[in-house]
Design a protein around this motif. Sequence first.
Motif, PDB file in Angstrom:
ATOM      1  N   ARG A  10      -1.334   6.020   3.700  1.00 18.76           N
ATOM      2  CA  ARG A  10      -1.899   5.225   2.595  1.00 18.76           C
ATOM      3  C   ARG A  10      -3.209   4.546   3.019  1.00 18.76           C
ATOM      4  N   TRP A  11      -3.269   4.130   4.281  1.00 15.74           N
ATOM      5  CA  TRP A  11      -4.525   3.563   4.804  1.00 15.74           C
ATOM      6  C   TRP A  11      -5.636   4.608   4.722  1.00 15.74           C
ATOM      7  N   GLY A  12      -5.348   5.835   5.164  1.00 16.29           N
ATOM      8  CA  GLY A  12      -6.340   6.906   5.145  1.00 16.29           C
ATOM      9  C   GLY A  12      -6.785   7.244   3.737  1.00 16.29           C
ATOM     10  N   ILE A  13      -5.842   7.316   2.803  1.00 13.70           N
ATOM     11  CA  ILE A  13      -6.157   7.618   1.398  1.00 13.70           C
ATOM     12  C   ILE A  13      -7.081   6.545   0.833  1.00 13.70           C
ATOM     13  N   ASN A  14      -6.789   5.295   1.176  1.00  9.56           N
ATOM     14  CA  ASN A  14      -7.621   4.172   0.721  1.00  9.56           C
ATOM     15  C   ASN A  14      -9.028   4.251   1.321  1.00  9.56           C
ATOM     16  N   GLU A  15      -9.104   4.571   2.619  1.00  7.34           N
ATOM     17  CA  GLU A  15     -10.408   4.694   3.290  1.00  7.34           C
ATOM     18  C   GLU A  15     -11.243   5.840   2.706  1.00  7.34           C
ATOM     19  N   ASP A  40     -11.104   6.663  -0.323  1.00 11.40           N
ATOM     20  CA  ASP A  40     -11.346   6.302  -1.721  1.00 11.40           C
ATOM     21  C   ASP A  40     -10.765   7.352  -2.669  1.00 11.40           C
ATOM     22  N   LEU A  41      -9.584   7.851  -2.302  1.00 15.85           N
ATOM     23  CA  LEU A  41      -8.883   8.813  -3.154  1.00 15.85           C
ATOM     24  C   LEU A  41      -7.859   8.096  -4.016  1.00 15.85           C
ATOM     25  N   SER A  42      -7.555   8.695  -5.132  1.00 18.23           N
ATOM     26  CA  SER A  42      -6.520   8.153  -6.011  1.00 18.23           C
ATOM     27  C   SER A  42      -5.372   9.154  -6.067  1.00 18.23           C
ATOM     28  N   LEU A  43      -4.280   8.862  -5.365  1.00 16.49           N
ATOM     29  CA  LEU A  43      -3.112   9.746  -5.362  1.00 16.49           C
ATOM     30  C   LEU A  43      -1.902   9.008  -5.908  1.00 16.49           C
ATOM     31  N   SER A  76      -7.207  16.924   6.049  1.00 15.71           N
ATOM     32  CA  SER A  76      -7.145  17.862   4.920  1.00 15.71           C
ATOM     33  C   SER A  76      -7.470  17.166   3.599  1.00 15.71           C
ATOM     34  N   LEU A  77      -6.993  15.951   3.436  1.00 11.04           N
ATOM     35  CA  LEU A  77      -7.259  15.212   2.189  1.00 11.04           C
ATOM     36  C   LEU A  77      -8.739  14.884   2.015  1.00 11.04           C
ATOM     37  N   SER A  78      -9.484  14.850   3.130  1.00  3.14           N
ATOM     38  CA  SER A  78     -10.904  14.465   3.048  1.00  3.14           C
ATOM     39  C   SER A  78     -11.726  15.442   2.215  1.00  3.14           C
ATOM     40  N   LEU A 122     -18.714  14.433   6.465  1.00  5.16           N
ATOM     41  CA  LEU A 122     -17.459  13.796   6.067  1.00  5.16           C
ATOM     42  C   LEU A 122     -17.114  12.694   7.057  1.00  5.16           C
ATOM     43  N   THR A 123     -16.692  11.574   6.542  1.00  7.66           N
ATOM     44  CA  THR A 123     -16.159  10.522   7.402  1.00  7.66           C
ATOM     45  C   THR A 123     -14.639  10.542   7.254  1.00  7.66           C
ATOM     46  N   VAL A 124     -13.964  10.980   8.313  1.00  2.90           N
ATOM     47  CA  VAL A 124     -12.507  11.106   8.260  1.00  2.90           C
ATOM     48  C   VAL A 124     -11.886   9.962   9.042  1.00  2.90           C
TER      49      VAL A 124
END
Length: 209
Positions: free
Chosen positions: A9-14, A16-19, A60-62, A191-193
């Motif tokens: 969830r931290w990574g998704i927030n960083e 800026d994705l909406s899942l 992968s989400l990036s 990309l910033t992962v």
Amino acid sequence: MNEFEKRLRWGINELDLSLSDEAVARVLAYHELLVKWNKAYNLTSVRDALQMVDRHLIDSLSIMPFIGEGDLIDVGTGPGLPGMIAALVRPDLNVWLLDSNGKKCRFLNQVKMTLKVENCTVVHHRLESWQPERQFAQITSRAFATLSDMVAFSRHLLAENGRFIAMKGLYPHEEIAELPADIEVQKVTPLTVPGTDGERHLVELGFKS
């Protein structure tokens, strides 16, 4: 919330994705299967389960903001990176996962069955000799040798106005210079992962019009 969900969830927030919570749960269920199967099948060299969240799931989400509409094939998908992740978070997208490694394809079929991933098709085949009666709007790869190899082995699968979407580390100056004359670079995006050291670039290619 366990440490894996917190990290994801931290990574998704960083990023800026909406899942949705359901999408997050599906990715975590995939992670659980990957950790379990990796012990016996050696699907990835990453052994630490928390590192897998950073180096496989978040990585992968990036690229999800760059995945458009139209059928997608992930060539040399390995344990489903990034293709299975795309299928899990984009149920509207038809995804094909191609790999020549039998163990990895068995794992992907297990994920498909266990998590009821109805929008993905697993193909156990060598890329250059697979000749389906169809083409794809999007071809992704994450660990493919070079851009010119990716194009050479999979160009027969790309629809006329389709895109190659290749995940790379450092900016691939030399690989771009070696591309065939009928292929053009549409875009290269840094990309910033989060949670991952080193440079990342996403290279988008297509046939010259």
